[in-house]
Structures are given as structure tokens and as C-alpha cells.
Design a protein around this motif. Structure first.
Motif, mmCIF file in Angstrom:
data_model
loop_
_atom_site.group_PDB
_atom_site.id
_atom_site.type_symbol
_atom_site.label_atom_id
_atom_site.label_comp_id
_atom_site.label_asym_id
_atom_site.label_seq_id
_atom_site.Cartn_x
_atom_site.Cartn_y
_atom_site.Cartn_z
ATOM 1 N N LEU A 69 0.834 -1.204 0.000
ATOM 2 C CA LEU A 69 0.000 0.000 0.000
ATOM 3 C C LEU A 69 0.868 1.254 0.000
ATOM 4 O O LEU A 69 0.589 2.218 -0.724
ATOM 5 C CB LEU A 69 -0.900 0.016 1.242
ATOM 6 N N GLY A 70 1.928 1.220 0.818
ATOM 7 C CA GLY A 70 2.844 2.362 0.863
ATOM 8 C C GLY A 70 3.526 2.566 -0.469
ATOM 9 O O GLY A 70 3.670 3.700 -0.958
ATOM 10 N N ALA A 71 3.933 1.464 -1.097
ATOM 11 C CA ALA A 71 4.615 1.544 -2.381
ATOM 12 C C ALA A 71 3.682 2.101 -3.451
ATOM 13 O O ALA A 71 4.040 3.034 -4.181
ATOM 14 C CB ALA A 71 5.121 0.149 -2.779
ATOM 15 N N ARG A 141 0.122 -5.405 -15.310
ATOM 16 C CA ARG A 141 1.281 -4.959 -16.092
ATOM 17 C C ARG A 141 2.230 -4.133 -15.229
ATOM 18 O O ARG A 141 3.375 -3.916 -15.582
ATOM 19 C CB ARG A 141 0.823 -4.137 -17.294
ATOM 20 N N GLY A 142 1.719 -3.676 -14.081
ATOM 21 C CA GLY A 142 2.591 -2.953 -13.166
ATOM 22 C C GLY A 142 2.546 -1.451 -13.354
ATOM 23 O O GLY A 142 1.919 -0.929 -14.275
ATOM 24 N N LEU A 143 3.211 -0.772 -12.440
ATOM 25 C CA LEU A 143 3.229 0.687 -12.444
ATOM 26 C C LEU A 143 4.677 1.152 -12.457
ATOM 27 O O LEU A 143 5.494 0.716 -11.643
ATOM 28 C CB LEU A 143 2.533 1.211 -11.176
ATOM 29 N N VAL A 144 4.997 2.019 -13.422
ATOM 30 C CA VAL A 144 6.361 2.539 -13.474
ATOM 31 C C VAL A 144 6.429 3.845 -12.694
ATOM 32 O O VAL A 144 5.650 4.759 -12.914
ATOM 33 C CB VAL A 144 6.810 2.770 -14.931
ATOM 34 N N GLY A 231 11.398 1.494 -8.800
ATOM 35 C CA GLY A 231 10.866 2.162 -9.977
ATOM 36 C C GLY A 231 9.829 1.394 -10.772
ATOM 37 O O GLY A 231 9.360 1.867 -11.797
ATOM 38 N N ASP A 232 9.468 0.181 -10.290
ATOM 39 C CA ASP A 232 8.517 -0.623 -11.059
ATOM 40 C C ASP A 232 7.745 -1.504 -10.071
ATOM 41 O O ASP A 232 8.343 -2.290 -9.340
ATOM 42 C CB ASP A 232 9.298 -1.492 -12.060
ATOM 43 N N LEU A 233 6.418 -1.336 -10.051
ATOM 44 C CA LEU A 233 5.630 -2.076 -9.062
ATOM 45 C C LEU A 233 4.720 -3.081 -9.750
ATOM 46 O O LEU A 233 4.059 -2.760 -10.740
ATOM 47 C CB LEU A 233 4.779 -1.112 -8.232
#
Ligand SMILES: Nc1ncnc2c1ncn2[C@@H]1O[C@H](COP(=O)(O)OP(=O)(O)O)[C@@H](O)[C@H]1O
Ligand SMILES: [Mg+2]
Lengths: 344, 242
Positions: A69-71, A141-144, A231-233
Motif C-alpha cells: 500500500l505504501g509503495a 502490467r505494473g506501475l512505473v 521504480g517498477d511495481l
């Protein structure tokens, strides 16, 4: 006038601090340095976990979700809302702290195995939410997350190593403050016997909730810092029960009653994890190893390595005393058995 | 203006533990609550102290309604209790056990050191009074049964409750300690504390109580001073099953 053991402890803490600070300068290559960042990240998470686990004895497998959640909060605030990275980090910490109130209110109603299960379900629910809410989270796909600094890779690792180390120092300091406080004594009485603590006038529910929020904030800050660093979640990694299990293993292994127990545990488990990854790749093997190690620790070192080492030193130092203690413990057991018979 | 319950009832599944118990204890006295095993004495304590929510009835203390309040609120209202099976914090020292009986209020109070000089002095005072000050640094789990009972009592007294509920204070203790506990209860009562004592040892009950309430099957069947209870037919019947 500080006693001998106090001086020894201070020296050990100073040594640890020096070792932590010196690491980036002696790390032979950026890969080792990045592994170091990961270990310090784990150390912050395990120490944060230990606010709940160590003081109250509530074993949460859900702390991975709080870090996630923090990320994501940090990442979304930077990538979608365009907030400055460290403002986003602080906001994420505050947000997760607020969110921890209703989560804690719900989860801390139940104890023991039920609490463990509730904490697991927190992870699963959040995983589903973040996977399906793809317009904001990037879905599977993730979050940059854009990098906060325009630096070379080694420099980037170096800075984040020190940021994580600073956060670790804060978390350790907060744990120490609570450990020696009256609030901390109340929390520990919950760990020992929650109903008895209530009967003595401790507002156990409020106590647990406060320390859960503190734990959540530190966990979220660590997660947020991870987002800025990595840098990538990806939801699958952010909301994983495995992360929570690693934290439990680290804290238990190092010793949940010890200020530096989770740090020591993170060092051992973190290095072991990296080693496994290099040697065997991403196989389910490390899952098996984690489970085995956890079982071994719980069976043979229920108090963790730090107390086990301290015991060993004591045993060599004054073997005569231990034997007296053991005899009297045996006597006590007998006496108690007699008493138990006598009340019938 | 004392500890009082009206119609207190509690059932566990099909078992009626309390059956509309209306009792009023005497302030400033040593009250005893006696009755056969399973007559609901412990359940009564649990309902009064908020550990169990009663199915019905009310609990009031000095005019305040305490029904359904959280245990810590009831403790702070001035009612302390011990447990039948003696509960201490096993992995805390005896001193820490006693210190944890004065929970802080407010954030600033909470962050103060747990080892404040004034508190330690007070805690050591209680340990000394109960004759276990030499065990202050020992973990509770290393104490004998009798010592643990004394430690539990020290913790309860540390909170300075006006009313103290003791669940079988003499259970499993040796005769010498039994006498000491009796004397101690009378002394503490002389200092103004009200006691309610659940106890099976009739010698102790008869020698220290001012007022006795007798339970059978979850409700009071008799009450009065020891001299009267000793000869009460219903009491003899409940105990002897005639
Ligand atoms: N937690 C519980 N669950 C189920 N039954 C209980 C529970 N506590 C007490 N009882 C039952 O309630 C009755 C009263 O018990 P208790 O209050 O312990 O009596 P006493 O203290 O007078 O010996 C008994 O029949 C007992 O078995
Ligand atoms: Mg009982």
C-alpha cells in the motif's frame, strides 16, 4: 555510572552502525550494493513488523500488504498526481497510517490463529483490488515510478542505501523508546496475557491499535521508499504473503524481544534469499527452505538467535549458576505438580 | 452505594451458570461468596468485572452502572480482582508484573519510562508487604505457586482498588501461607478496602468474613454474618446435598 553490560551493548550498537554505514564503500560491485539495499529494506520491514509482533505477540502475515500500500500510494502520487517524490512518500505514510485504523479495528478483534488468517486475507483482498483496478494501478502490467534523482545506477543504489538506513535508525529508535516506556510495558503485558492485562486496567484494544498504526506507518514508508528505488511495481510481488512470511521468519530468527533481533534476522534471511536466487533462480525451492527454517527456529530457538547466543555466552561464563537454576526449576515443576494435585 | 447486581444471568450453551443473581455486598467489609463447585461464583466475578457479558441483569458500583463495560474501565472504576487459577505475566519479572498494574493515561504518560522511581518504590513496597521483595528480579514463571499467588495480589493492590475480588485466594497454598493471607486480608480491610472473597476453606471464611453470601445453582440462597450462615439449613443442604 554505566554497568559493564551497558558499555558492551553500546559498543555493539556503535559497531553495527559503523558496519552499516561503511558497507556501500566496501561493496565490490553495484549488484552487491543493490543486494545491500534490499537487506536494509528487509531490516526496516522486519523491525516495523516487530512493533506488533514483538510487543503484543500478534503474528501478522499481512505486513507485505501494508508495504505494498505504501509503495503503490507513493508510486501513484508521483506517477499520476505528479507530486514531488519525497512529499509523495510522506503523504503515503500518513495515508496508510489512517487506513490502518479501520484495518486494525477489524483485525485486532481476534487473537491467535484467527488474527493470522485475517492478516492473510488482507493481502489477498488487496492483491485482487490492485490487480483489477488497472486504470490507476497499472494492473498486472505494473506501475512505473519515475526515479527521483538523475544518477548513475551505483549512485542511485548508494543514496537509497543511506535513505533506508536512516529509516531503519528511526524505526529502531522508536522501538527502543516504546520498549522502555510504560506504554511498552502495557503492550508486553498483552503479549503475556491479554485478559489479565485488561483486568489490571490496560485498555488493550486501544494499545494494540496505536502500535499497529505505528507499525503500519513505518512499513508503508519502507514500501514507498522501495517504490522510488525500484521504480517498477507489480501487484503480485507487492501484495504477496511470501513477503509477510519472510518478515515473520526474520523477526523470529533474530529474536522478537530484542531491539536488533529483526535486523539480525533480516541480515541472515536477506543474504540467504539472495544466495538462493543466484544459485537456483526463482524456483519454489526457497519457499520450502523458508518453511523449513521457520519450523526449525520455532522448535529449537523460540527466542531467536540473539538470546541463544547470549545464553551460550552466559553458560560458558558461569556454568555453576546455570546448574543451580536448572535444579531449582526442576524442583519448582515438582512443587507445582503437587500443588495442582492439592487443589482438587 | 456499593457493589450490587440485580438479576444477573448467564448461560453457557445449555448450562445455566448464573440464574438471576441479585446480590448487594457491604462496603468496607470483608464479604465472602461461597457455594458448591459449579454454583457460578467465578462466572459471577467474570460478569461483574466485564470479562464475560451477562445475558441479562445489571451491575452497579457506588451508584454507577457498570453493566457491559470493558474490563479495563471496571478496573479503573476501582474494582481489582485475582483469578482462580492465578494469572501473572510469566515472562516478566515480579517487579514488572506489579509495575504493569498502573497503566498510564495519555500519550505523554505512556511514553514516560516504565521504571520511574516513584512507581518502583511503590511496587517494591507491595512486594515487601507480601514478603516477596527478594524475588523482584525473578521472572514470574520461576516462582512457586504460593509466590505467584502473592505476586498476583501485589499487582492488583498496586492499582489501589477500593474493592478487591479474590477468587480462591487460599487454593493450593500451604497452611503457613494460608494464615498469612488471612491476616493480610484483615489488615488491608482495616485500611479501608472492601473485599469479596470466593473461598472453599471454611475456617478461613468464617474467621475473616463480616458478611457471607451463599450461592447455589447460580443464585444466592442465603446471606448473613458467619454465625448465622454456619447453622443455616439451606446452606447445609446445598453443601451436603440433603
Ligand atoms: N467458559 C465456560 N464455558 C462453558 N461453561 C462454563 C464456563 N464457565 C463456567 N461454566 C459452567 O458454569 C457453571 C458455573 O461455573 P463457575 O462459575 O466456574 O462455578 P464456581 O466458580 O462456583 O465453581 C459450571 O457448570 C461450569 O461448568
Ligand atoms: Mg470458581
Amino acid at each position: 555510572m554505566p554497568s559493564g553490560s551497558k558499555v558492551l551493548k553500546l559498543a555493539a550498537v556503535a559497531l553495527l552502525a559503523v558496519a552499516v554505514l561503511a558497507f556501500p564503500s566496501i561493496a565490490p560491485n553495484p549488484y552487491i550494493l543493490s543486494a545491500g539495499v534490499l537487506v536494509v529494506y528487509y531490516a526496516v520491514l522486519a523491525t516495523s513488523w516487530n512493533f506488533v509482533g514483538g510487543f503484543t505477540g500478534y503474528i501478522s502475515l499481512g505486513h507485505g500488504a501494508l508495504a505494498g500500500l505504501g509503495a503503490y500510494s507513493t508510486g501513484i502520487l508521483v506517477a499520476k498526481a505528479g507530486l514531488p517524490p519525497f512529499l509523495a512518500l510522506a503523504a503515503a505514510g500518513a495515508f496508510v497510517g489512517l487506513l490502518a485504523v479501520p484495518i486494525g479495528l477489524a483485525a485486532l478483534r481476534v487473537r491467535g490463529a484467527s488474527f493470522v488468517i485475517v492478516s492473510i486475507s488482507l493481502v489477498l483482498i488487496l492483491l485482487l483490488v490492485f490487480q483489477s483496478w488497472s486504470s490507476v494501478t497499472g494492473g498486472s502490467r505494473g506501475l512505473v515510478v519515475p526515479r527521483p534523482f538523475q544518477l548513475t545506477r551505483p549512485e542511485h543504489h548508494r543514496i537509497f542505501y543511506f535513505l533506508f538506513a536512516g529509516l531503519l535508525a528511526l524505526a529502531v529508535l522508536a522501538w527502543w523508546l516504546i520498549d522502555r516506556s510504560r506504554f511498552g510495558l502495557g503492550l508486553k503485558s498483552i503479549r503475556e496475557d491479554e485478559d489479565k492485562a485488561e483486568a489490571l486496567g490496560t485498555a488493550t484494544y486501544a494499545y494494540k491499535l496505536i502500535v499497529f498504526v505505528v507499525s503500519a506507518v513505518f512499513t508503508a514508508l519502507a514500501g514507498g521508499l522501495y517504490a522510488l528505488w525500484f521504480g517498477d511495481l507489480d501487484p503480485v510481488f507487492q501484495f504477496s504473503i511470501l513477503t509477510g512470511s519472510y518478515l515473520v521468519l526474520m523477526a523470529l530468527l533474530g529474536g522478537v524481544r530484542q531491539l536488533f533481533g529483526p535486523v539480525v534476522g533480516a541480515l541472515i534471511v536477506g543474504i540467504a534469499l539472495e544466495f538462493f536466487k543466484v544459485e537456483y533462480g526463482d524456483t519454489p525451492l526457497h519457499l520450502v527452505a523458508t518453511g523449513l527454517l521457520l519450523a526449525l527456529v520455532v522448535l529449537f530457538m523460540p527466542d531467536g538467535v540473539l538470546p541463544a547466543i547470549a545464553d551460550l555466552i552466559k553458560r560458558f561464563g558461569r556454568s555453576d549458576r546455570t546448574s543451580i537454576r536448572e535444579v531449582s526449576a526442576a524442583e519448582l515443576r515438582e512443587q507445582r505438580l503437587q500443588n495442582a494435585g492439592g487443589t482438587k | 452505594m456499593t457493589l450490587e447486581t440485580t438479576g444477573l444471568s448467564k448461560a453457557f450453551g445449555g448450562v445455566t451458570a448464573l440464574d438471576g443473581a441479585s446480590v448487594s455486598f457491604h462496603q468496607g467489609e470483608v464479604n465472602a461468596l461461597i457455594g458448591p463447585n459449579g454454583s457460578g461464583k467465578t462466572t459471577y466475578f467474570n460478569c461483574v468485572t466485564g470479562m464475560i457479558k451477562p445475558d441479562g441483569g445489571t451491575v452497579s458500583y457506588q451508584g454507577r452502572d457498570l453493566t457491559g463495560k470493558a474490563p479495563h474501565r471496571i478496573a479503573r472504576a476501582g474494582i481489582g480482582r485475582t483469578f482462580q487459577l492465578c494469572r501473572t505475566f510469566p515472562r516478566m519479572t515480579a517487579l514488572e508484573n506489579v509495575l504493569s498494574a498502573v497503566p498510564p493515561t495519555g500519550l505523554i504518560g505512556g511514553l514516560r519510562s516504565a521504571r520511574g522511581r516513584a512507581e518502583i518504590e511503590r511496587a517494591m513496597g507491595w512486594l515487601t508487604r507480601l514478603g516477596i521483595e527478594h524475588l523482584a528480579g525473578s521472572e514470574a514463571r520461576d516462582l512457586s505457586w504460593g509466590q505467584q499467588k502473592l505476586l498476583e495480589l501485589a499487582g492488583v493492590l498496586m492499582a489501589e482498588p477500593e474493592t478487591v475480588l479474590l477468587d480462591e485466594p487460599a487454593g493450593g497454598v500451604n497452611p503457613a501461607l494460608l494464615d498469612r493471607i488471612g491476616v493480610l486480608i484483615r489488615e488491608l480491610n482495616a485500611e479501608g478496602r472492601t473485599f469479596v472473597i470466593v473461598e472453599h476453606n471454611m475456617d478461613l471464611v468464617m474467621s475473616i468474613s463480616d458478611h457471607i453470601v451463599v450461592f447455589d445453582r447460580g443464585r444466592p440462597i442465603a446471606e448473613g454474618p458467619p454465625s448465622q450462615i454456619r447453622t443455616d439449613e439451606r446452606v447445609l443442604g446445598a453443601y451436603l446435598g440433603v
